[in-house]
Design a protein around this motif. Structure first.
Motif, short mmCIF file in Angstrom:
data_model
loop_
_atom_site.label_atom_id
_atom_site.label_comp_id
_atom_site.label_asym_id
_atom_site.label_seq_id
_atom_site.Cartn_x
_atom_site.Cartn_y
_atom_site.Cartn_z
N TRP A 1 2.30 5.98 -5.05
CA TRP A 1 1.99 4.42 -5.17
C TRP A 1 0.88 4.03 -5.90
CZ3 TRP A 1 -1.90 1.50 -3.39
CH2 TRP A 1 -1.75 0.25 -3.40
N ALA A 2 -0.36 4.83 -5.61
CA ALA A 2 -1.47 4.66 -6.35
C ALA A 2 -1.50 4.67 -7.80
CB ALA A 2 -2.65 5.47 -5.64
N LEU A 3 -0.58 5.66 -8.20
CA LEU A 3 -0.68 5.92 -9.59
C LEU A 3 0.26 4.83 -10.38
CD1 LEU A 3 0.01 9.87 -9.79
CD2 LEU A 3 -2.14 8.57 -10.15
N LEU A 4 1.18 4.49 -9.74
CA LEU A 4 2.08 3.29 -10.30
C LEU A 4 1.61 2.04 -10.16
CD1 LEU A 4 5.71 4.78 -8.89
CD2 LEU A 4 4.63 5.12 -11.32
N ALA A 5 1.16 1.76 -9.07
CA ALA A 5 0.50 0.33 -8.92
C ALA A 5 -0.67 -0.03 -9.69
CB ALA A 5 0.28 0.03 -7.33
N HIS A 6 -1.45 1.04 -9.80
CA HIS A 6 -2.88 0.71 -10.45
C HIS A 6 -3.05 1.42 -11.80
CE1 HIS A 6 -4.30 -0.98 -6.63
NE2 HIS A 6 -4.00 0.21 -5.83
N GLY A 7 -1.85 2.01 -12.15
CA GLY A 7 -1.99 2.56 -13.34
C GLY A 7 -3.03 3.63 -13.57
N ARG A 8 -3.32 4.38 -12.68
CA ARG A 8 -4.10 5.41 -12.75
C ARG A 8 -3.73 6.69 -13.21
NH1 ARG A 8 -6.81 4.65 -6.76
NH2 ARG A 8 -7.85 2.73 -7.22
N GLU A 9 -4.33 7.65 -13.66
CA GLU A 9 -4.08 9.15 -13.82
C GLU A 9 -4.13 10.02 -12.91
OE1 GLU A 9 -2.16 10.14 -16.37
OE2 GLU A 9 -2.05 8.43 -17.37
N PHE A 10 -3.30 11.01 -12.52
CA PHE A 10 -3.72 12.02 -11.25
C PHE A 10 -4.91 12.96 -11.55
CE2 PHE A 10 -3.02 15.92 -9.05
CZ PHE A 10 -3.12 15.60 -7.71
N LEU B 1 2.12 16.78 3.42
CA LEU B 1 2.18 16.62 2.26
C LEU B 1 2.87 15.93 1.40
CD1 LEU B 1 0.65 17.74 -0.11
CD2 LEU B 1 2.20 19.78 -0.24
N ALA B 2 4.15 15.72 1.66
CA ALA B 2 5.07 14.85 1.36
C ALA B 2 4.78 13.40 1.45
CB ALA B 2 6.57 15.04 1.77
N ASN B 3 4.18 13.00 2.69
CA ASN B 3 3.58 11.64 3.12
C ASN B 3 2.39 11.37 2.03
OD1 ASN B 3 2.14 9.73 4.29
ND2 ASN B 3 3.42 9.80 5.83
N ASN C 1 1.01 -1.06 -0.17
CA ASN C 1 -0.04 0.20 0.12
C ASN C 1 0.89 1.33 -0.13
OD1 ASN C 1 0.72 0.25 2.71
ND2 ASN C 1 -0.56 -1.17 3.49
N GLY C 2 0.15 2.12 0.18
CA GLY C 2 0.83 3.55 -0.10
C GLY C 2 1.82 4.18 1.07
N ARG C 3 0.93 3.42 2.13
CA ARG C 3 1.61 3.80 3.55
C ARG C 3 3.06 3.05 3.70
NH1 ARG C 3 3.34 2.46 8.42
NH2 ARG C 3 3.10 4.12 10.21
N VAL D 1 7.18 8.74 7.71
CA VAL D 1 6.05 8.34 8.98
C VAL D 1 6.48 8.45 10.19
CG1 VAL D 1 4.75 6.90 7.40
CG2 VAL D 1 6.58 5.86 8.83
N PRO D 2 5.80 8.64 11.25
CA PRO D 2 6.27 8.82 12.73
C PRO D 2 7.17 7.79 13.15
CG PRO D 2 3.96 9.55 12.50
CD PRO D 2 4.34 8.85 11.17
N LYS D 3 8.19 7.73 13.71
CA LYS D 3 8.85 6.71 14.49
C LYS D 3 8.11 6.73 15.69
CE LYS D 3 13.59 5.86 15.97
NZ LYS D 3 14.87 6.15 16.35
N GLN D 4 8.31 5.33 15.99
CA GLN D 4 7.51 4.72 17.24
C GLN D 4 8.19 4.13 18.30
OE1 GLN D 4 3.97 1.30 18.02
NE2 GLN D 4 3.96 2.39 16.04
N HIS D 5 7.90 4.47 19.58
CA HIS D 5 8.32 3.87 20.51
C HIS D 5 7.54 3.58 21.42
CE1 HIS D 5 12.23 3.41 23.04
NE2 HIS D 5 11.68 3.75 24.02
N SER D 6 6.70 2.51 21.46
CA SER D 6 5.70 2.10 22.21
C SER D 6 6.16 0.86 23.22
CB SER D 6 4.50 1.75 21.46
OG SER D 6 4.18 2.88 20.63
N SER D 7 5.29 0.86 24.26
CA SER D 7 5.55 -0.11 25.37
C SER D 7 4.27 -0.42 26.26
CB SER D 7 7.01 -0.16 26.07
OG SER D 7 7.12 -1.13 26.86
N GLY D 8 4.29 -1.54 26.71
CA GLY D 8 3.01 -1.74 27.55
C GLY D 8 1.84 -1.20 27.11
N GLY D 9 1.57 -1.35 25.92
CA GLY D 9 -0.04 -1.08 25.08
C GLY D 9 -0.10 0.48 25.24
N LYS D 10 0.97 1.20 25.32
CA LYS D 10 0.93 2.62 25.30
C LYS D 10 1.66 3.00 23.99
CE LYS D 10 0.64 3.50 30.33
NZ LYS D 10 1.31 4.17 31.56
#
Length: 342
Positions: A324-333, A315-317, A240-242, A251-260
């Motif tokens: 990805w959507a344009l390249l993977a599915h052959g769509r036009e913007f 916006l860059a994200n 996917n695009g993500r 994307v954000p860097k994650q530093h999670s523990s204990g369900g938080k």
């Protein structure tokens, strides 16, 4: 015993090979000189071959694929946890052989010769740009020692320095004036190199339909589009695009523990050159949106509640996901596109 999986530790001259059978038992440990690698693998039955994505990996990947083998490239940081002992060529080859067989391993797509060629143009152009900036800053610093200050902007250096030298007092020696002429000539030569490489990159972009498709996205020009198309290759390698945004470190860097869950700043992983191109393009779009008086949808709403730099990265994200959507599915913007959420 039939070899099913092989790990190759690439090098300049001596390659280390480690092979296992269908039961995971080691059946091959061998050193190969570079000249003997092709002859060795052409005699083997087709098998799975793993390599780290490093210098020469794409070349050998294409070559071994042409012999009928299945080749998988992996990022070195994903192979490192499988090294059981101290680092050496034998242990590295064994770790690569182990890692390539993991079902959840992430692989790097093998680039074509055309993709590597245009990326070589980008790397060379990036190096010339860096050298040009260094040269301009050196000229500024030397002139400042004599009380001659230039305005901001690299374009002012070549234009203003000759006039400053002419208007300067007689305290400037002939040696210094000659030095400035040489430095300016070097700056102009670097600028010419950058211009010529950008012309070649643009020509490749115009000849590539996928690259031209990306150019329609706001904030993406020929340089960014060509670099992304050559680097991503087959976009279907990403689910996917993500994943593309995460691959670019947007994307954000994650530093999670204990369900938080704890989310930090962007991870800045992956290719810094691609990430900087996307962010600079997004910054230009944001600057244009801030000058407009009429509200303009998602971006202006974001700018009203978040910092400008946060909006630029967001916006860059978003652009990375659109790519990805344009390249993977052959769509036009389409600017007026609305996703189907039903």
């Amino acid at each position: 015993m039939k070899i099913t999986t092989i790990g190759i530790d690439l090098a300049k001259n001596v390659f280390q090979v480690h092979g296992v059978d269908a039961h995971g038992k080691t059946v091959l440990k061998k050193q190969l000189k570079r000249d003997h690698v092709a002859n060795f693998f052409i005699q083997l039955e087709p098998c799975l071959i793993g390599m780290e994505a490093c210098g020469g990996a794409h070349h050998w990947g294409r070559k071994l694929q042409a012999m009928g083998h299945t080749v998988r490239l992996m990022a070195p940081q994903f192979v490192k946890p499988y090294v059981k002992t101290n680092k050496n060529d034998v242990a590295d080859a064994e770790a690569i052989c182990e890692a390539v067989a993991r079902p959840n391993m992430r692989f790097v797509a093998i680039k074509t010769v055309d993709q590597q060629s245009v990326l070589a143009l980008h790397r060379a152009c990036q190096g010339f740009v860096r050298a040009r900036t260094t040269q301009a800053n050196q000229i500024r610093g030397l002139l400042a020692e004599f009380g001659l200050v230039l305005p901001q902007g690299i374009h002012h250096v070549a234009k203003r320095v000759p006039q400053l030298m002419e208007d300067a007092s007689d305290e400037l020696t002939g040696t210094f004036r000659l030095l400035m002429e040489r430095l300016l000539d070097q700056l102009k030569a670097l600028d010419q190199h950058v211009h010529e490489l950008e012309v070649q990159i643009t020509a490749w972009h115009r000849a590539n339909p996928m690259s031209r498709k990306l150019e329609k996205v706001p904030g993406i020009g020929p340089i960014t589009a060509s670099a992304l198309v050559a680097s991503i290759g087959d976009a279907k390698n990403f689910h996917n695009g993500r994943q593309v945004a995460a691959w670019l470190g947007l994307v954000p860097k994650q530093h999670s523990s204990g369900g938080k869950p704890v989310l930090l700043g962007i991870s800045k992983r992956g290719d810094s050159y691609l990430r900087s191109l996307l962010i600079h393009g997004a910054r230009a779009v944001v600057a244009h949106a801030q000058r407009k008086t009429r509200a303009d949808g998602w971006l202006n709403t974001l700018l009203q509640r978040r910092n400008t730099n946060v909006a630029v990265v967001a916006l860059a994200n978003k652009n990375a996901r659109v790519i990805w959507a344009l390249l993977a599915h052959g769509r036009e913007f389409r600017v007026d596109y609305e996703p189907n959420v039903s």
